[in-house]
Write a protein that holds these residues in place. Structure first.
Motif, PDB file in Angstrom:
ATOM      1  N   ALA A 135       0.856  -1.185   0.000  1.00  0.00           N
ATOM      2  CA  ALA A 135       0.000   0.000   0.000  1.00  0.00           C
ATOM      3  C   ALA A 135       0.892   1.235   0.000  1.00  0.00           C
ATOM      4  O   ALA A 135       1.922   1.262   0.684  1.00  0.00           O
ATOM      5  N   GLN A 136       0.507   2.237  -0.782  1.00  0.00           N
ATOM      6  CA  GLN A 136       1.313   3.443  -0.903  1.00  0.00           C
ATOM      7  C   GLN A 136       0.436   4.691  -0.796  1.00  0.00           C
ATOM      8  O   GLN A 136      -0.701   4.704  -1.263  1.00  0.00           O
ATOM      9  N   ILE A 137       0.996   5.724  -0.181  1.00  0.00           N
ATOM     10  CA  ILE A 137       0.397   7.055  -0.182  1.00  0.00           C
ATOM     11  C   ILE A 137       1.451   8.023  -0.684  1.00  0.00           C
ATOM     12  O   ILE A 137       2.573   8.060  -0.168  1.00  0.00           O
ATOM     13  N   ALA A 138       1.105   8.786  -1.706  1.00  0.00           N
ATOM     14  CA  ALA A 138       2.042   9.720  -2.325  1.00  0.00           C
ATOM     15  C   ALA A 138       1.667  11.152  -1.987  1.00  0.00           C
ATOM     16  O   ALA A 138       0.488  11.517  -1.976  1.00  0.00           O
ATOM     17  N   GLU A 139       2.680  11.952  -1.718  1.00  0.00           N
ATOM     18  CA  GLU A 139       2.516  13.394  -1.495  1.00  0.00           C
ATOM     19  C   GLU A 139       3.047  14.125  -2.726  1.00  0.00           C
ATOM     20  O   GLU A 139       4.209  13.935  -3.107  1.00  0.00           O
ATOM     21  N   VAL A 140       2.202  14.920  -3.351  1.00  0.00           N
ATOM     22  CA  VAL A 140       2.532  15.516  -4.649  1.00  0.00           C
ATOM     23  C   VAL A 140       2.196  17.004  -4.646  1.00  0.00           C
ATOM     24  O   VAL A 140       1.198  17.424  -4.052  1.00  0.00           O
ATOM     25  N   SER A 141       3.041  17.783  -5.325  1.00  0.00           N
ATOM     26  CA  SER A 141       2.746  19.196  -5.535  1.00  0.00           C
ATOM     27  C   SER A 141       2.688  19.471  -7.037  1.00  0.00           C
ATOM     28  O   SER A 141       3.097  18.641  -7.853  1.00  0.00           O
ATOM     29  N   ASP A 142       2.178  20.642  -7.375  1.00  0.00           N
ATOM     30  CA  ASP A 142       2.061  21.059  -8.771  1.00  0.00           C
ATOM     31  C   ASP A 142       3.263  21.926  -9.123  1.00  0.00           C
ATOM     32  O   ASP A 142       3.390  23.058  -8.658  1.00  0.00           O
ATOM     33  N   ALA A 143       4.170  21.363  -9.922  1.00  0.00           N
ATOM     34  CA  ALA A 143       5.382  22.076 -10.333  1.00  0.00           C
ATOM     35  C   ALA A 143       5.181  22.627 -11.737  1.00  0.00           C
ATOM     36  O   ALA A 143       5.527  21.980 -12.721  1.00  0.00           O
ATOM     37  N   ARG A 144       4.568  23.799 -11.812  1.00  0.00           N
ATOM     38  CA  ARG A 144       4.314  24.464 -13.098  1.00  0.00           C
ATOM     39  C   ARG A 144       3.556  23.559 -14.065  1.00  0.00           C
ATOM     40  O   ARG A 144       3.923  23.393 -15.212  1.00  0.00           O
ATOM     41  N   GLY A 145       2.491  22.941 -13.544  1.00  0.00           N
ATOM     42  CA  GLY A 145       1.628  22.150 -14.401  1.00  0.00           C
ATOM     43  C   GLY A 145       2.033  20.707 -14.569  1.00  0.00           C
ATOM     44  O   GLY A 145       1.495  20.013 -15.449  1.00  0.00           O
ATOM     45  N   PHE A 146       2.952  20.226 -13.718  1.00  0.00           N
ATOM     46  CA  PHE A 146       3.379  18.829 -13.813  1.00  0.00           C
ATOM     47  C   PHE A 146       3.595  18.283 -12.408  1.00  0.00           C
ATOM     48  O   PHE A 146       4.017  19.014 -11.507  1.00  0.00           O
ATOM     49  N   PRO A 147       3.299  16.989 -12.173  1.00  0.00           N
ATOM     50  CA  PRO A 147       3.431  16.435 -10.821  1.00  0.00           C
ATOM     51  C   PRO A 147       4.871  16.438 -10.321  1.00  0.00           C
ATOM     52  O   PRO A 147       5.793  16.017 -11.030  1.00  0.00           O
ATOM     53  N   ARG A 148       5.050  16.887  -9.089  1.00  0.00           N
ATOM     54  CA  ARG A 148       6.333  16.773  -8.397  1.00  0.00           C
ATOM     55  C   ARG A 148       6.086  15.920  -7.164  1.00  0.00           C
ATOM     56  O   ARG A 148       5.428  16.351  -6.218  1.00  0.00           O
ATOM     57  N   VAL A 149       6.568  14.689  -7.196  1.00  0.00           N
ATOM     58  CA  VAL A 149       6.332  13.755  -6.102  1.00  0.00           C
ATOM     59  C   VAL A 149       7.372  14.015  -5.013  1.00  0.00           C
ATOM     60  O   VAL A 149       8.573  13.864  -5.232  1.00  0.00           O
ATOM     61  N   LEU A 150       6.889  14.388  -3.842  1.00  0.00           N
ATOM     62  CA  LEU A 150       7.775  14.799  -2.752  1.00  0.00           C
ATOM     63  C   LEU A 150       8.101  13.650  -1.802  1.00  0.00           C
ATOM     64  O   LEU A 150       9.236  13.518  -1.357  1.00  0.00           O
ATOM     65  N   LYS A 151       7.093  12.851  -1.480  1.00  0.00           N
ATOM     66  CA  LYS A 151       7.322  11.759  -0.532  1.00  0.00           C
ATOM     67  C   LYS A 151       6.338  10.637  -0.822  1.00  0.00           C
ATOM     68  O   LYS A 151       5.215  10.875  -1.265  1.00  0.00           O
ATOM     69  N   VAL A 152       6.784   9.414  -0.542  1.00  0.00           N
ATOM     70  CA  VAL A 152       5.915   8.236  -0.676  1.00  0.00           C
ATOM     71  C   VAL A 152       6.058   7.401   0.592  1.00  0.00           C
ATOM     72  O   VAL A 152       7.167   7.027   0.973  1.00  0.00           O
ATOM     73  N   TRP A 153       4.919   7.155   1.247  1.00  0.00           N
ATOM     74  CA  TRP A 153       4.876   6.237   2.388  1.00  0.00           C
ATOM     75  C   TRP A 153       4.460   4.872   1.870  1.00  0.00           C
ATOM     76  O   TRP A 153       3.514   4.759   1.087  1.00  0.00           O
ATOM     77  N   ILE A 154       5.132   3.821   2.324  1.00  0.00           N
ATOM     78  CA  ILE A 154       4.865   2.485   1.803  1.00  0.00           C
ATOM     79  C   ILE A 154       4.860   1.475   2.946  1.00  0.00           C
ATOM     80  O   ILE A 154       5.758   1.473   3.796  1.00  0.00           O
ATOM     81  N   THR A 155       3.849   0.620   2.944  1.00  0.00           N
ATOM     82  CA  THR A 155       3.840  -0.540   3.825  1.00  0.00           C
ATOM     83  C   THR A 155       3.841  -1.791   2.957  1.00  0.00           C
ATOM     84  O   THR A 155       3.092  -1.876   1.987  1.00  0.00           O
ATOM     85  N   VAL A 156       4.690  -2.736   3.320  1.00  0.00           N
ATOM     86  CA  VAL A 156       4.828  -3.960   2.528  1.00  0.00           C
ATOM     87  C   VAL A 156       4.702  -5.177   3.433  1.00  0.00           C
ATOM     88  O   VAL A 156       5.196  -5.183   4.572  1.00  0.00           O
ATOM     89  N   ASP A 157       4.031  -6.192   2.935  1.00  0.00           N
ATOM     90  CA  ASP A 157       3.930  -7.490   3.604  1.00  0.00           C
ATOM     91  C   ASP A 157       4.438  -8.543   2.633  1.00  0.00           C
ATOM     92  O   ASP A 157       3.727  -8.962   1.725  1.00  0.00           O
ATOM     93  N   CYS A 158       5.712  -8.936   2.816  1.00  0.00           N
ATOM     94  CA  CYS A 158       6.291 -10.025   2.024  1.00  0.00           C
ATOM     95  C   CYS A 158       6.585 -11.201   2.939  1.00  0.00           C
ATOM     96  O   CYS A 158       7.513 -11.962   2.722  1.00  0.00           O
ATOM     97  N   VAL A 159       5.803 -11.300   3.993  1.00  0.00           N
ATOM     98  CA  VAL A 159       5.872 -12.337   5.019  1.00  0.00           C
ATOM     99  C   VAL A 159       7.135 -12.138   5.859  1.00  0.00           C
ATOM    100  O   VAL A 159       7.317 -11.053   6.409  1.00  0.00           O
ATOM    101  N   VAL A 160       8.003 -13.120   5.947  1.00  0.00           N
ATOM    102  CA  VAL A 160       9.167 -12.983   6.816  1.00  0.00           C
ATOM    103  C   VAL A 160      10.196 -12.073   6.147  1.00  0.00           C
ATOM    104  O   VAL A 160      10.508 -12.216   4.961  1.00  0.00           O
ATOM    105  N   ALA A 161      10.702 -11.096   6.905  1.00  0.00           N
ATOM    106  CA  ALA A 161      11.702 -10.161   6.381  1.00  0.00           C
ATOM    107  C   ALA A 161      13.095 -10.736   6.645  1.00  0.00           C
ATOM    108  O   ALA A 161      13.675 -10.546   7.717  1.00  0.00           O
ATOM    109  N   VAL A 162      13.625 -11.434   5.669  1.00  0.00           N
ATOM    110  CA  VAL A 162      14.940 -12.056   5.833  1.00  0.00           C
ATOM    111  C   VAL A 162      16.016 -10.991   5.988  1.00  0.00           C
ATOM    112  O   VAL A 162      16.884 -11.069   6.863  1.00  0.00           O
ATOM    113  N   ASN A 163      15.973  -9.975   5.144  1.00  0.00           N
ATOM    114  CA  ASN A 163      16.933  -8.875   5.216  1.00  0.00           C
ATOM    115  C   ASN A 163      16.181  -7.561   5.002  1.00  0.00           C
ATOM    116  O   ASN A 163      15.944  -7.161   3.867  1.00  0.00           O
ATOM    117  N   PRO A 164      15.784  -6.872   6.072  1.00  0.00           N
ATOM    118  CA  PRO A 164      14.991  -5.641   5.940  1.00  0.00           C
ATOM    119  C   PRO A 164      15.650  -4.560   5.086  1.00  0.00           C
ATOM    120  O   PRO A 164      14.962  -3.834   4.367  1.00  0.00           O
TER     121      PRO A 164
END
Length: 230
Positions: free
Chosen positions: A103-132
């Motif tokens: 699941a992802q949530i993106a934070e975006v601003s308008d950079a002169r009419g084009f998306p500027r992605v500033l930050k992305v929060w992400i949660t992942v479930d790949c079961v056991v995290a062998v190497n985080p």
């Protein structure tokens, strides 16, 4: 899709192309996650429903892992239902592929009419995290790859059907200064691990497209955004 939808119809149209078409990062999940993630968000908007809660309300009883990553990422990002805060917008996407839930949530601003992605929060479930650390690195790379493709990447053909772009001086890609901050949370469970090489790529495009629609009113339904009117 993990949603309980009482009425659903899915179809497809074959596109003819002079180019040989093969799979790319996450194979067909990039296309399906974009189509379903953007369309679903448009429906929530028309119904006046919260983009996160609307998804949670539709999840089936068997979709516990989908629910867990979505609730966790909403908490990480401080989601309160406000899509626009000042000059910044927020969009969400949820997708499972290769047994891994993201699941992802993106934070975006308008950079002169084009998306500027500033930050992305992400949660992942790949079961056991062998190497985080490897998991975080794969997720960060997948976001950069998926974001560059969503925003810019597009080969064009000359009249002789030869590709016009021959190298990276003419083939637009995400630049280092355009890479957003990425914050990752890993849900660790005891079971056989699932894939982490590609699952974070599909959700980034619909998340950003959903923000852009909320931020500007422009509906983006194709890649790349640069030629789709964004």
């Amino acid at each position: 899709m993990p949603y309980n939808l009482p009425t659903i119809r899915v179809n497809w149209v074959r596109m003819k192309s002079p180019l040989s078409v093969l799979w790319w990062q996450s194979v067909g999940h990039t296309h399906t996650s974009f189509a379903t993630g953007v369309f679903l968000d448009e429906l929530f908007e028309k119904a006046g429903k919260d983009a996160v809660q609307g998804r949670l309300d539709l999840l089936s009883s068997e979709a516990g892992r989908d629910r867990a990553v979505l609730e966790r990422v909403a908490k990480m990002a401080g989601w309160d239902g406000e899509r626009i805060k000042g000059d910044r917008g927020y969009g969400v996407a949820l997708h499972e592929n290769f047994g891994t839930y993201v699941a992802q949530i993106a934070e975006v601003s308008d950079a002169r009419g084009f998306p500027r992605v500033l930050k992305v929060w992400i949660t992942v479930d790949c079961v056991v995290a062998v190497n985080p650390n490897v998991i975080r690195a794969q997720i960060e790379g997948a976001v950069g790859y998926g974001l560059g493709t969503a925003l810019f990447n597009e080969p064009t053909l000359r009249e002789d059907d030869e590709v016009a772009q021959k190298s990276f001086d003419t083939y637009r890609m995400l630049r280092i200064h355009e890479m957003p901050e990425v914050e990752v949370a890993i849900i660790n469970r005891v079971a056989d691990p699932t894939d982490i090489g590609e699952p974070a790529t599909p959700p980034i495009a619909p998340a950003v497209a959903n923000v852009w629609r909320a931020l500007t009113g422009q509906v983006v339904r194709r890649h790349p955004f640069v030629t789709a009117g964004a």
